[in-house]
Design a protein around this motif. Sequence first.
Motif, PDB file in Angstrom:
ATOM      1  N   CYS A 171      35.974  57.629  -0.459  1.00 15.36           N
ATOM      2  CA  CYS A 171      36.154  56.294   0.122  1.00 15.36           C
ATOM      3  C   CYS A 171      36.981  55.412  -0.798  1.00 15.36           C
ATOM      4  O   CYS A 171      36.836  55.437  -2.022  1.00 15.36           O
TER       5      CYS A 171
ATOM      6  N   GLU B 239      37.115  52.747   3.809  1.00 14.75           N
ATOM      7  CA  GLU B 239      37.443  53.865   4.696  1.00 14.75           C
ATOM      8  C   GLU B 239      36.893  55.170   4.128  1.00 14.75           C
ATOM      9  O   GLU B 239      37.166  55.535   2.985  1.00 14.75           O
TER      10      GLU B 239
ATOM     11  N   SER C 224      36.859  59.295   4.311  1.00 18.66           N
ATOM     12  CA  SER C 224      37.777  60.365   4.713  1.00 18.66           C
ATOM     13  C   SER C 224      37.299  61.674   4.116  1.00 18.66           C
ATOM     14  O   SER C 224      36.423  61.709   3.238  1.00 18.66           O
TER      15      SER C 224
ATOM     16  N   ARG D  32      35.870  46.905   5.181  1.00 13.46           N
ATOM     17  CA  ARG D  32      37.178  47.555   5.324  1.00 13.46           C
ATOM     18  C   ARG D  32      37.273  48.878   4.556  1.00 13.46           C
ATOM     19  O   ARG D  32      38.335  49.486   4.505  1.00 13.46           O
TER      20      ARG D  32
ATOM     21  N   ASP E  46      39.218  51.339  -0.316  1.00 11.73           N
ATOM     22  CA  ASP E  46      39.403  50.167   0.532  1.00 11.73           C
ATOM     23  C   ASP E  46      40.855  49.708   0.379  1.00 11.73           C
ATOM     24  O   ASP E  46      41.251  49.229  -0.682  1.00 11.73           O
TER      25      ASP E  46
END
Length: 211
Positions: free
Chosen positions: A203, A167, A169, A165, A205
Amino acid sequence: MKTIVIFGASSGLGLAAVRYFASQDFNVVGIARNPQKEESLGSLCQQLIACDATDVNAVEAAVSQLPKDAVVLSTMGSFRSDKPVDYIGHRYLVDALERQGINRLLLVTSLGCGDSWQYLSERARVGFGAAVREKSLAEAWLASSSLDYTILRPGGLKDGEVTERGELSQHVEVHGAIHRSEVARLVHQLLLNDASIGQIYQCVDPTVSYY
């Protein structure tokens, strides 16, 4: 089977990365100031190299043992150390990789580095701002090198399992935490994608609480 070289392998994120990449059938070369600090490294790594990254000769000697097609991951850091490795160790590492013709390096730093400094709270700047500034210098040295680099800035690091999970960006303000093992999974994802070369990511989560 691909070889991944992990600097900072004996603890924290580096050790989590060793465990992750060993589970993915990589040949893992673990490099640390004291590899014997963690007993499991002997069974997880095909090769262990002792290296004090603040010693330029030690870095040159370690890198000279690596295969030219190796992928290098650095998780080195030294929060509140009397002998910080964050900048000088990475300067020595980048220079040594260039001289040896080893081109791929993924550097893990932290949220707050580089252009994300503006998003750090005053409390964070006081608490660990010096380490962030050292890491920012390392990023700048790497970004101006000839290496095929990727930089990853994770949020607060915690122990825990891979969550799937996390992420990635770019160019946005983010805050939060993430498991070290999940960072390792995202490192793997970035290394599989040539479009990540020359890029900086962050990153967190959203399923992991910071506290």
